[in-house]
Write a protein that holds these residues in place. Sequence first.
Motif, PDB file in Angstrom:
ATOM      1  N   LEU A  88       0.891   0.521  -7.537  1.00 27.55           N
ATOM      2  CA  LEU A  88      -0.188   1.375  -8.022  1.00 27.55           C
ATOM      3  C   LEU A  88       0.262   2.822  -7.979  1.00 27.55           C
ATOM      4  O   LEU A  88       1.140   3.203  -7.187  1.00 27.55           O
ATOM      5  CB  LEU A  88      -1.443   1.186  -7.163  1.00 27.55           C
ATOM      6  CG  LEU A  88      -2.016  -0.229  -7.089  1.00 27.55           C
ATOM      7  CD1 LEU A  88      -3.182  -0.277  -6.112  1.00 27.55           C
ATOM      8  CD2 LEU A  88      -2.452  -0.704  -8.459  1.00 27.55           C
ATOM      9  N   VAL A 103       2.399  -5.593  -6.290  1.00 30.07           N
ATOM     10  CA  VAL A 103       1.581  -4.714  -7.130  1.00 30.07           C
ATOM     11  C   VAL A 103       1.975  -3.282  -6.814  1.00 30.07           C
ATOM     12  O   VAL A 103       1.966  -2.871  -5.638  1.00 30.07           O
ATOM     13  CB  VAL A 103       0.077  -4.925  -6.885  1.00 30.07           C
ATOM     14  CG1 VAL A 103      -0.740  -3.941  -7.702  1.00 30.07           C
ATOM     15  CG2 VAL A 103      -0.332  -6.343  -7.226  1.00 30.07           C
ATOM     16  N   GLN A 162      -8.381  -2.253 -10.620  1.00 27.54           N
ATOM     17  CA  GLN A 162      -8.747  -3.190 -11.671  1.00 27.54           C
ATOM     18  C   GLN A 162      -7.818  -4.391 -11.756  1.00 27.54           C
ATOM     19  O   GLN A 162      -7.901  -5.163 -12.692  1.00 27.54           O
ATOM     20  CB  GLN A 162      -8.792  -2.454 -13.020  1.00 27.54           C
ATOM     21  CG  GLN A 162      -9.791  -1.304 -13.050  1.00 27.54           C
ATOM     22  CD  GLN A 162      -9.785  -0.549 -14.351  1.00 27.54           C
ATOM     23  OE1 GLN A 162      -8.988  -0.841 -15.242  1.00 27.54           O
ATOM     24  NE2 GLN A 162     -10.674   0.439 -14.477  1.00 27.54           N
ATOM     25  N   ASP A 163      -6.898  -4.548 -10.795  1.00 33.34           N
ATOM     26  CA  ASP A 163      -6.028  -5.721 -10.713  1.00 33.34           C
ATOM     27  C   ASP A 163      -6.280  -6.435  -9.389  1.00 33.34           C
ATOM     28  O   ASP A 163      -6.680  -5.813  -8.401  1.00 33.34           O
ATOM     29  CB  ASP A 163      -4.553  -5.333 -10.816  1.00 33.34           C
ATOM     30  CG  ASP A 163      -4.153  -4.962 -12.234  1.00 33.34           C
ATOM     31  OD1 ASP A 163      -4.859  -5.389 -13.157  1.00 33.34           O
ATOM     32  OD2 ASP A 163      -3.166  -4.236 -12.396  1.00 33.34           O
ATOM     33  N   SER A 164      -6.004  -7.718  -9.377  1.00 33.51           N
ATOM     34  CA  SER A 164      -6.169  -8.492  -8.154  1.00 33.51           C
ATOM     35  C   SER A 164      -5.016  -8.205  -7.194  1.00 33.51           C
ATOM     36  O   SER A 164      -3.844  -8.272  -7.566  1.00 33.51           O
ATOM     37  CB  SER A 164      -6.206  -9.985  -8.483  1.00 33.51           C
ATOM     38  OG  SER A 164      -6.265 -10.752  -7.296  1.00 33.51           O
ATOM     39  N   VAL A 165      -5.359  -7.864  -5.959  1.00 36.46           N
ATOM     40  CA  VAL A 165      -4.351  -7.585  -4.929  1.00 36.46           C
ATOM     41  C   VAL A 165      -4.471  -8.561  -3.768  1.00 36.46           C
ATOM     42  O   VAL A 165      -3.861  -8.348  -2.713  1.00 36.46           O
ATOM     43  CB  VAL A 165      -4.487  -6.134  -4.417  1.00 36.46           C
ATOM     44  CG1 VAL A 165      -4.208  -5.140  -5.525  1.00 36.46           C
ATOM     45  CG2 VAL A 165      -5.869  -5.886  -3.820  1.00 36.46           C
ATOM     46  N   LYS A 221      -1.278 -10.002  -1.765  1.00 39.01           N
ATOM     47  CA  LYS A 221      -0.114  -9.444  -2.447  1.00 39.01           C
ATOM     48  C   LYS A 221       0.429  -8.247  -1.680  1.00 39.01           C
ATOM     49  O   LYS A 221      -0.258  -7.652  -0.847  1.00 39.01           O
ATOM     50  CB  LYS A 221      -0.462  -9.046  -3.885  1.00 39.01           C
ATOM     51  CG  LYS A 221      -0.769 -10.229  -4.795  1.00 39.01           C
ATOM     52  CD  LYS A 221      -0.969  -9.793  -6.227  1.00 39.01           C
ATOM     53  CE  LYS A 221      -1.235 -10.990  -7.132  1.00 39.01           C
ATOM     54  NZ  LYS A 221      -1.434 -10.593  -8.543  1.00 39.01           N
ATOM     55  N   CYS A 275      -7.573  -1.393  -1.009  1.00 45.73           N
ATOM     56  CA  CYS A 275      -6.662  -2.541  -1.063  1.00 45.73           C
ATOM     57  C   CYS A 275      -6.824  -3.440   0.163  1.00 45.73           C
ATOM     58  O   CYS A 275      -6.800  -4.679   0.047  1.00 45.73           O
ATOM     59  CB  CYS A 275      -5.217  -2.058  -1.185  1.00 45.73           C
ATOM     60  SG  CYS A 275      -4.823  -1.260  -2.750  1.00 45.73           S
ATOM     61  N   GLU A 308       5.047  -4.884 -14.117  1.00 46.15           N
ATOM     62  CA  GLU A 308       3.975  -4.133 -14.748  1.00 46.15           C
ATOM     63  C   GLU A 308       3.239  -3.304 -13.698  1.00 46.15           C
ATOM     64  O   GLU A 308       2.971  -3.771 -12.589  1.00 46.15           O
ATOM     65  CB  GLU A 308       2.992  -5.081 -15.436  1.00 46.15           C
ATOM     66  CG  GLU A 308       3.565  -5.787 -16.656  1.00 46.15           C
ATOM     67  CD  GLU A 308       3.776  -4.828 -17.826  1.00 46.15           C
ATOM     68  OE1 GLU A 308       3.087  -3.793 -17.865  1.00 46.15           O
ATOM     69  OE2 GLU A 308       4.626  -5.130 -18.677  1.00 46.15           O
ATOM     70  N   GLN A 309       2.930  -2.059 -14.070  1.00 46.04           N
ATOM     71  CA  GLN A 309       2.221  -1.195 -13.136  1.00 46.04           C
ATOM     72  C   GLN A 309       0.757  -1.622 -13.026  1.00 46.04           C
ATOM     73  O   GLN A 309       0.108  -1.928 -14.018  1.00 46.04           O
ATOM     74  CB  GLN A 309       2.299   0.264 -13.600  1.00 46.04           C
ATOM     75  CG  GLN A 309       1.598   1.243 -12.675  1.00 46.04           C
ATOM     76  CD  GLN A 309       1.749   2.678 -13.150  1.00 46.04           C
ATOM     77  OE1 GLN A 309       2.745   3.014 -13.785  1.00 46.04           O
ATOM     78  NE2 GLN A 309       0.772   3.506 -12.861  1.00 46.04           N
ATOM     79  N   GLY A 310       0.256  -1.664 -11.802  1.00 47.48           N
ATOM     80  CA  GLY A 310      -1.137  -1.995 -11.579  1.00 47.48           C
ATOM     81  C   GLY A 310      -2.064  -0.904 -12.080  1.00 47.48           C
ATOM     82  O   GLY A 310      -1.676   0.269 -12.190  1.00 47.48           O
ATOM     83  N   VAL A 311      -3.281  -1.293 -12.371  1.00 50.91           N
ATOM     84  CA  VAL A 311      -4.265  -0.363 -12.922  1.00 50.91           C
ATOM     85  C   VAL A 311      -5.153   0.128 -11.791  1.00 50.91           C
ATOM     86  O   VAL A 311      -5.830  -0.662 -11.120  1.00 50.91           O
ATOM     87  CB  VAL A 311      -5.122  -1.033 -14.019  1.00 50.91           C
ATOM     88  CG1 VAL A 311      -6.115  -0.037 -14.592  1.00 50.91           C
ATOM     89  CG2 VAL A 311      -4.216  -1.596 -15.108  1.00 50.91           C
TER      90      VAL A 311
END
Length: 502
Positions: A52, A50, A90-93, A96, A122, A71-74
């Motif tokens: 960010l 991820v 807003q993304d699952s980490v 990761k 995080c 894809e860039q994390g939100v």
Amino acid sequence: MTYATKWSVPNSSSMKYNIANIQSIYRTKRLIKIFAHFFCPTPLPMRDIVVLSGSSHPNLAKSICRHLTVEQGVLASKKFSNGETSIEIQDSVREKDVFIVQSGCGEVNDNFMELLIAIAACKTASARRVTAVLPLFPYSRQPDVPHAASLTGAPSLTVKKDQYTYESAPGTPKPLRDDTTDVFASTPPPLSLMTPSANSSTDLLSKATLNNLRIPTGGTSGKIPSLTPTAIVTNSAAVNIPSVDAYGRTESGYKQWVAQNGTLIANLLITAGADRCITMDLHDPQFQGFFNVPVDNLYSKPLLKRYIIDYIPDYQSCVIVSPDSGGAKRATSIADALGCSFALIHKERRAKITKTSPSASGSAQASPMVRHASASSVVGNSATMVATTMLVGEVKDRVCVLIDDLVDTSYTITRAAKLLKDQGAKKVYALVTHGIFSGDAPNRISKSAIDKVITTNSVPQVHTAAILGDKLEVLDVSRILAEAIRRIHNGESVSMLFDHGW
């Protein structure tokens, strides 16, 4: 029938030809695969990663994600009305590998606090590893005293563009205090004991400050001194405090103690939960010693060296110049790699000369050593503080390339360019890794003797490019950072990026 007739009885010569042809094609494909394996390795699929982005440099984070094909994390960053920072991922980490891109530019303190909160968020969300990507590391380079235009002579925002020229030079900083009003210059007379009376009761009450004794006689109440020790000076340095200039130094060169924030910044990042740091061209490489976690200090040397080879005409005969003695090692490494000549500009900001001695501003010594006075101011009646610069090297009728890691107020690099042009340099390029250009630096550079400024996008250059126009060229470092992220995520070596770039 035609098909059977055509292929049933093949000719032996044509068969040999076809077999040889097939073998040749096979060997060619094999060589292509070997070449592609070593020189164009296929990147491993990026899984469980991820990336960010903070609010300091979102465009750089987008470029890094484009090179990584992820894809860039939100990450949503908000501020309350009282200025506090709120971070929402807003993304699952969970489990990761997280990389947070945040450069130390703009509102440095707010951006750094945002980075700390994002790292802590995080780690709280069970991230397997969190890496802070800091293209420009904050607080790695600080002046000796806090920025003050009236003390350091730094450029001011109030200077108009049309009134500013590179010939202008701020005055040499004056001492912070006046020796003529020094309260420690003389020993205060001792207080004498006085007998209380009706006429002197007011004086006694005003001078009583040493103890809590009270005199019950004479109708006088209050605190009066019962014993006054005589002040005896045993250390002349205790009362003869030397004057201090704007850089915190005395005439002997001693610099007053100034808080260095390297350990504090490292401890804050580690305490927040950072498992690794990626940065580029630290002002002092020893800064990595403050960390208890791995720090990857990437170099822009391959990128700058490639620019010199491709875009500077006849680069073999150019001169690599260091604008100060601190960056001599950085400039000499590029000069040795290219086989070019090297020159050094040494600054002496507090050189002291007397009024009767010959002026240093008008005496230019013979090449290759030239002394040039840049500014002066009178201090007292017998001495003058002169800021001088000394050029060591031959630059006449040659292209000069100034190499530096960081440009902030641009005073050093513009004065260096003027000195080079005064000594007959044909053209002056300035190659810097981090172009902060704070204050009036863009206007100063636009009026200076620098022909072209080349910097990287480790710091946003939108506003600077609007002022400098064609005088500014920006190099992209997102590929180097992306490759470092890919190699760290896949457990590969990062050492090749130090010498060969990407």
